[in-house]
Design a protein around this motif. Structure first.
Motif, PDB file in Angstrom:
ATOM      1  N   ALA A   1      -6.602  -4.233   6.467  1.00 53.39           N
ATOM      2  CA  ALA A   1      -6.605  -4.975   5.215  1.00 53.39           C
ATOM      3  C   ALA A   1      -5.307  -5.763   5.196  1.00 53.39           C
ATOM      4  O   ALA A   1      -4.257  -5.243   5.574  1.00 53.39           O
ATOM      5  N   CYS A   2      -5.383  -7.024   4.785  1.00 52.91           N
ATOM      6  CA  CYS A   2      -4.240  -7.918   4.922  1.00 52.91           C
ATOM      7  C   CYS A   2      -4.025  -8.714   3.633  1.00 52.91           C
ATOM      8  O   CYS A   2      -4.977  -9.199   3.027  1.00 52.91           O
ATOM      9  N   GLN A   3      -2.773  -8.835   3.236  1.00 49.95           N
ATOM     10  CA  GLN A   3      -2.383  -9.707   2.133  1.00 49.95           C
ATOM     11  C   GLN A   3      -1.911 -11.014   2.741  1.00 49.95           C
ATOM     12  O   GLN A   3      -0.852 -11.073   3.363  1.00 49.95           O
ATOM     13  N   LEU A   4      -2.697 -12.070   2.572  1.00 53.24           N
ATOM     14  CA  LEU A   4      -2.388 -13.358   3.198  1.00 53.24           C
ATOM     15  C   LEU A   4      -1.383 -14.195   2.412  1.00 53.24           C
ATOM     16  O   LEU A   4      -0.577 -14.908   2.995  1.00 53.24           O
TER      17      LEU A   4
ATOM     18  N   ASN B   1       0.449 -14.461  -3.914  1.00 52.38           N
ATOM     19  CA  ASN B   1      -0.251 -14.330  -5.191  1.00 52.38           C
ATOM     20  C   ASN B   1      -1.479 -13.425  -5.095  1.00 52.38           C
ATOM     21  O   ASN B   1      -2.186 -13.242  -6.077  1.00 52.38           O
ATOM     22  N   GLU B   2      -1.756 -12.845  -3.929  1.00 49.40           N
ATOM     23  CA  GLU B   2      -2.860 -11.899  -3.758  1.00 49.40           C
ATOM     24  C   GLU B   2      -2.367 -10.478  -4.021  1.00 49.40           C
ATOM     25  O   GLU B   2      -1.180 -10.192  -3.922  1.00 49.40           O
ATOM     26  N   ALA B   3      -3.306  -9.608  -4.304  1.00 45.98           N
ATOM     27  CA  ALA B   3      -2.972  -8.190  -4.490  1.00 45.98           C
ATOM     28  C   ALA B   3      -2.563  -7.585  -3.148  1.00 45.98           C
ATOM     29  O   ALA B   3      -3.037  -8.021  -2.099  1.00 45.98           O
ATOM     30  N   PRO B   4      -1.709  -6.576  -3.162  1.00 50.65           N
ATOM     31  CA  PRO B   4      -1.348  -5.904  -1.913  1.00 50.65           C
ATOM     32  C   PRO B   4      -2.589  -5.274  -1.274  1.00 50.65           C
ATOM     33  O   PRO B   4      -3.530  -4.914  -1.975  1.00 50.65           O
ATOM     34  N   PRO B   5      -2.598  -5.157   0.047  1.00 50.00           N
ATOM     35  CA  PRO B   5      -3.763  -4.582   0.713  1.00 50.00           C
ATOM     36  C   PRO B   5      -3.934  -3.110   0.356  1.00 50.00           C
ATOM     37  O   PRO B   5      -2.949  -2.388   0.165  1.00 50.00           O
ATOM     38  N   ARG B   6      -5.193  -2.686   0.251  1.00 48.13           N
ATOM     39  CA  ARG B   6      -5.485  -1.301  -0.101  1.00 48.13           C
ATOM     40  C   ARG B   6      -5.930  -0.525   1.133  1.00 48.13           C
ATOM     41  O   ARG B   6      -6.652  -1.043   1.980  1.00 48.13           O
ATOM     42  N   GLU B   7      -5.515   0.716   1.216  1.00 46.09           N
ATOM     43  CA  GLU B   7      -5.926   1.584   2.317  1.00 46.09           C
ATOM     44  C   GLU B   7      -7.443   1.780   2.306  1.00 46.09           C
ATOM     45  O   GLU B   7      -8.073   1.863   3.362  1.00 46.09           O
ATOM     46  N   ALA B   8      -8.036   1.819   1.132  1.00 43.98           N
ATOM     47  CA  ALA B   8      -9.491   1.981   1.030  1.00 43.98           C
ATOM     48  C   ALA B   8     -10.222   0.826   1.716  1.00 43.98           C
ATOM     49  O   ALA B   8     -11.258   1.024   2.352  1.00 43.98           O
ATOM     50  N   ASP B   9      -9.686  -0.393   1.598  1.00 43.16           N
ATOM     51  CA  ASP B   9     -10.307  -1.545   2.253  1.00 43.16           C
ATOM     52  C   ASP B   9     -10.171  -1.458   3.770  1.00 43.16           C
ATOM     53  O   ASP B   9     -11.090  -1.827   4.506  1.00 43.16           O
ATOM     54  N   ALA B  10      -9.039  -0.967   4.249  1.00 41.03           N
ATOM     55  CA  ALA B  10      -8.847  -0.795   5.692  1.00 41.03           C
ATOM     56  C   ALA B  10      -9.789   0.285   6.234  1.00 41.03           C
ATOM     57  O   ALA B  10     -10.350   0.144   7.317  1.00 41.03           O
TER      58      ALA B  10
ATOM     59  N   ASP C   1       5.582  -7.893   6.596  1.00 40.19           N
ATOM     60  CA  ASP C   1       5.925  -9.102   7.346  1.00 40.19           C
ATOM     61  C   ASP C   1       5.330  -9.137   8.747  1.00 40.19           C
ATOM     62  O   ASP C   1       6.020  -9.353   9.742  1.00 40.19           O
ATOM     63  N   MET C   2       4.030  -8.922   8.823  1.00 42.06           N
ATOM     64  CA  MET C   2       3.319  -9.034  10.099  1.00 42.06           C
ATOM     65  C   MET C   2       2.911 -10.498  10.291  1.00 42.06           C
ATOM     66  O   MET C   2       2.724 -11.220   9.311  1.00 42.06           O
ATOM     67  N   PRO C   3       2.774 -10.955  11.527  1.00 41.06           N
ATOM     68  CA  PRO C   3       2.310 -12.337  11.743  1.00 41.06           C
ATOM     69  C   PRO C   3       0.943 -12.555  11.087  1.00 41.06           C
ATOM     70  O   PRO C   3      -0.006 -11.834  11.364  1.00 41.06           O
ATOM     71  N   GLY C   4       0.897 -13.505  10.170  1.00 49.79           N
ATOM     72  CA  GLY C   4      -0.346 -13.823   9.475  1.00 49.79           C
ATOM     73  C   GLY C   4      -0.566 -13.027   8.203  1.00 49.79           C
ATOM     74  O   GLY C   4      -1.443 -13.349   7.423  1.00 49.79           O
ATOM     75  N   CYS C   5       0.205 -11.976   7.979  1.00 49.82           N
ATOM     76  CA  CYS C   5       0.057 -11.127   6.785  1.00 49.82           C
ATOM     77  C   CYS C   5       1.429 -10.874   6.160  1.00 49.82           C
ATOM     78  O   CYS C   5       2.389 -10.591   6.866  1.00 49.82           O
ATOM     79  N   ILE C   6       1.479 -10.954   4.852  1.00 53.90           N
ATOM     80  CA  ILE C   6       2.695 -10.568   4.157  1.00 53.90           C
ATOM     81  C   ILE C   6       2.833  -9.048   4.218  1.00 53.90           C
ATOM     82  O   ILE C   6       3.904  -8.510   4.459  1.00 53.90           O
ATOM     83  N   GLU C   7       1.710  -8.373   3.996  1.00 56.59           N
ATOM     84  CA  GLU C   7       1.649  -6.915   4.103  1.00 56.59           C
ATOM     85  C   GLU C   7       0.293  -6.563   4.698  1.00 56.59           C
ATOM     86  O   GLU C   7      -0.695  -7.249   4.456  1.00 56.59           O
TER      87      GLU C   7
END
Length: 122
Positions: free
Chosen positions: A62-65, A68-77, A103-109
């Motif tokens: 799950a990735c936060q692009l 202004n998006e919600a942080p990624p949820r473990e349930a989605d992953a 701070d992953m490439p392509g993802c804020i979180e």
């Protein structure tokens, strides 16, 4: 007066009878979304004494692009990893871990889950 009210209600409702409903969700998209429901999560203890085959390693994310998006949820992953296990023909998943990265490439979180897709005898 009551008859007039019922007549108006019937005419109003019959005027809506020709309306349709359009959706941007295709039948294939719905089937893809729900295929993870056929993959059960197992622990190592639950698999002891059960006949199963390991199909291979699998990951889901799950990735936060954008900020202004919600942080990624473990349930989605976990849902993502179960879908990928289903793609491999699995009906079970032995979940190893879920880790959160910043701070992953392509993802804020990002939340990344890994595990083993398994086919449990029924």
């Amino acid at each position: 007066m009551r008859l007039l009210g019922l007549t108006l209600a019937a005419l109003t409702l019959s005027g809506c009878a020709g309306w349709g409903f359009d959706s941007n969700v295709s039948p294939a998209g719905v089937k893809d979304y729900y295929k993870a429901d056929g993959v059960a999560l197992y622990t190592k203890a639950e698999l002891e004494g059960i006949n199963y085959v390991t199909l291979g390693s699998v990951e889901g994310e799950a990735c936060q692009l954008a900020s202004n998006e919600a942080p990624p949820r473990e349930a989605d992953a976990r849902q993502s990893i179960r879908r990928r296990a289903a793609d491999m023909g699995a009906n079970g998943l032995l979940l190893d871990s879920c880790i959160r990265f910043d701070d992953m490439p392509g993802c804020i979180e990002q939340v990344l889950c890994s595990g083993q897709a398994v086919k449990v005898a029924e």
